[in-house]
Design a protein around this motif. Structure first.
Motif, mmCIF file in Angstrom:
data_model
loop_
_atom_site.group_PDB
_atom_site.id
_atom_site.type_symbol
_atom_site.label_atom_id
_atom_site.label_comp_id
_atom_site.label_asym_id
_atom_site.label_seq_id
_atom_site.Cartn_x
_atom_site.Cartn_y
_atom_site.Cartn_z
ATOM 1 N N PRO A 1 0.798 -1.231 0.000
ATOM 2 C CA PRO A 1 0.000 0.000 0.000
ATOM 3 C C PRO A 1 0.829 1.279 0.000
ATOM 4 C CG PRO A 1 -0.943 -1.602 1.500
ATOM 5 C CD PRO A 1 0.363 -2.174 1.039
ATOM 6 N N SER A 2 1.976 1.263 0.672
ATOM 7 C CA SER A 2 2.797 2.472 0.786
ATOM 8 C C SER A 2 3.807 2.627 -0.349
ATOM 9 C CB SER A 2 3.541 2.471 2.123
ATOM 10 O OG SER A 2 4.386 1.328 2.216
ATOM 11 N N THR A 3 3.869 1.664 -1.268
ATOM 12 C CA THR A 3 4.816 1.754 -2.378
ATOM 13 C C THR A 3 4.459 2.934 -3.282
ATOM 14 O OG1 THR A 3 5.100 -0.653 -2.387
ATOM 15 C CG2 THR A 3 5.811 0.537 -4.353
ATOM 16 N N PRO A 4 5.417 3.810 -3.614
ATOM 17 C CA PRO A 4 5.125 4.939 -4.515
ATOM 18 C C PRO A 4 4.547 4.436 -5.839
ATOM 19 C CG PRO A 4 7.252 5.236 -3.467
ATOM 20 C CD PRO A 4 6.809 3.844 -3.112
ATOM 21 N N LEU B 1 -7.090 -4.757 -0.266
ATOM 22 C CA LEU B 1 -7.184 -3.426 0.338
ATOM 23 C C LEU B 1 -7.319 -3.570 1.839
ATOM 24 C CD1 LEU B 1 -7.677 -0.310 0.190
ATOM 25 C CD2 LEU B 1 -10.105 -0.851 -0.037
ATOM 26 N N GLN B 2 -6.478 -2.868 2.581
ATOM 27 C CA GLN B 2 -6.576 -2.841 4.040
ATOM 28 C C GLN B 2 -7.490 -1.683 4.416
ATOM 29 O OE1 GLN B 2 -4.886 -5.017 6.263
ATOM 30 N NE2 GLN B 2 -6.172 -4.113 7.854
ATOM 31 N N THR B 3 -8.656 -1.998 4.970
ATOM 32 C CA THR B 3 -9.615 -0.972 5.353
ATOM 33 C C THR B 3 -9.450 -0.626 6.834
ATOM 34 O OG1 THR B 3 -11.299 -2.640 5.838
ATOM 35 C CG2 THR B 3 -11.249 -1.739 3.608
ATOM 36 N N PRO B 4 -9.991 0.510 7.283
ATOM 37 C CA PRO B 4 -9.879 0.863 8.699
ATOM 38 C C PRO B 4 -10.505 -0.211 9.584
ATOM 39 C CG PRO B 4 -10.589 2.751 7.414
ATOM 40 C CD PRO B 4 -10.646 1.564 6.489
ATOM 41 N N VAL C 1 -9.766 -6.481 5.790
ATOM 42 C CA VAL C 1 -9.090 -6.730 4.520
ATOM 43 C C VAL C 1 -10.130 -7.034 3.455
ATOM 44 C CG1 VAL C 1 -7.452 -8.183 3.286
ATOM 45 C CG2 VAL C 1 -7.042 -7.608 5.683
ATOM 46 N N ARG C 2 -10.045 -6.362 2.292
ATOM 47 C CA ARG C 2 -10.947 -6.613 1.181
ATOM 48 C C ARG C 2 -10.167 -7.205 0.013
ATOM 49 N NH1 ARG C 2 -15.327 -3.919 -0.134
ATOM 50 N NH2 ARG C 2 -15.452 -5.596 -1.688
ATOM 51 N N LEU C 3 -10.678 -8.282 -0.558
ATOM 52 C CA LEU C 3 -10.121 -8.847 -1.779
ATOM 53 C C LEU C 3 -10.787 -8.128 -2.953
ATOM 54 C CD1 LEU C 3 -8.565 -10.878 -3.498
ATOM 55 C CD2 LEU C 3 -10.384 -12.544 -3.056
ATOM 56 N N LEU C 4 -10.024 -7.331 -3.693
ATOM 57 C CA LEU C 4 -10.591 -6.498 -4.747
ATOM 58 C C LEU C 4 -10.584 -7.171 -6.113
ATOM 59 C CD1 LEU C 4 -9.020 -3.025 -3.871
ATOM 60 C CD2 LEU C 4 -11.234 -3.960 -3.169
ATOM 61 N N THR D 1 -3.003 -0.293 -2.144
ATOM 62 C CA THR D 1 -3.422 -1.690 -2.067
ATOM 63 C C THR D 1 -2.180 -2.575 -2.085
ATOM 64 O OG1 THR D 1 -3.629 -1.828 -4.482
ATOM 65 C CG2 THR D 1 -5.626 -1.278 -3.226
ATOM 66 N N ARG D 2 -2.388 -3.843 -1.820
ATOM 67 C CA ARG D 2 -1.289 -4.819 -1.868
ATOM 68 C C ARG D 2 -1.542 -5.791 -3.017
ATOM 69 N NH1 ARG D 2 -1.676 -6.311 2.849
ATOM 70 N NH2 ARG D 2 0.125 -5.183 3.681
ATOM 71 N N ALA D 3 -0.560 -5.957 -3.897
ATOM 72 C CA ALA D 3 -0.649 -6.927 -4.988
ATOM 73 C C ALA D 3 0.244 -8.107 -4.641
ATOM 74 C CB ALA D 3 -0.215 -6.302 -6.308
#
Length: 232
Positions: free
Chosen positions: A35-38, A54-57, A64-67, A89-91
């Motif tokens: 998520p924090s990767t530029p 996606l990490q949600t609040p 965690v949401r699987l998009l 998001t995280r891939a």
């Protein structure tokens, strides 16, 4: 996944020396970006399967949401095209993956010269946007069972699915389905049990099997105005 024609156009774009693309491999379980990767690059998946999370609040399973479930020919990393600060998001590689990374600024330069490929990429990304709108509406208007069936049908056309003689086999866990529809795992397990009792699907270890047409017809019947009125 995209058509063979779109995949051929993507391969042509990647082959452009001016694009400065980088082909790389990621082992199963590895991260392509966090998520924090530029957000500086767009990605094209050549082989394997990638899931975008996606990490949600909040905390726990429902945070965690699987998009998306991505397969060969799919583009991802779209925030890089809109000047996003990071991907958000995280891939993650579910299987061993081969992909290409393309600097976003080079993509714009190349597409200005290759209008047909530009149109193909725009259609692919616009399709993802429309899917996101539809899913967002479903979170508001659909109940858990409806969201589950719609997600099963969506994922049955993804890289996580294998076509069989009597239908499709979907490799996914109850927890991952829960992440996809924003529900508790126990709720998803109960809904799957109800579908199994109606002979609409079969369950196995980390996999589900079902006839896509039968499940889609059941969904249409459950969501029709007439049946909804009768249920009141």
């Amino acid at each position: 996944m995209e058509s063979q024609g779109a995949q051929a156009q993507a391969a042509e774009l990647i082959a452009d020396a001016n694009l400065a693309s980088r082909r790389f491999d990621v082992p199963a379980g590895g991260s392509i970006y966090e998520p924090s990767t530029p957000a500086q690059s767009l990605y094209l998946l050549h082989s394997g399967q990638v899931r975008v999370l996606l990490q949600t609040p909040g905390e726990g399973e429902r945070a965690v949401r699987l998009l998306e479930i991505l397969g060969p020919g799919d583009w991802f990393g779209a925030p890089a095209l809109i000047g996003g600060r990071n991907y958000g998001t995280r891939a993650t590689a579910v299987t061993a993956v081969t992909a290409s990374e393309v600097p976003a600024d080079r993509v714009f330069e190349a597409l200005a010269q290759q209008t047909e490929i530009a149109a193909s990429l725009i259609r692919a990304l616009a399709g993802k946007l429309q899917t996101a709108y539809t899913e967002a509406a479903g979170l508001v208007f659909d109940d858990t069972n409806q969201r589950l069936i719609k997600t099963l049908l969506q994922f049955s056309r993804s890289a996580a699915a294998t076509e069989q003689d009597e239908g499709v086999e979907l490799r996914i866990t109850h927890q991952q389905l829960a992440q996809a529809i924003g529900a508790a795992r126990e709720t998803v397990s109960l809904a799957l049990t109800q579908l199994r009792q109606k002979n609409l699907l079969r369950t196995g270890r980390n996999r589900l099997s079902f006839n896509r047409d039968a499940l889609e017809n059941f969904y249409k019947g459950q969501s029709s105005p007439e049946i909804a009125e009768e249920a009141k």
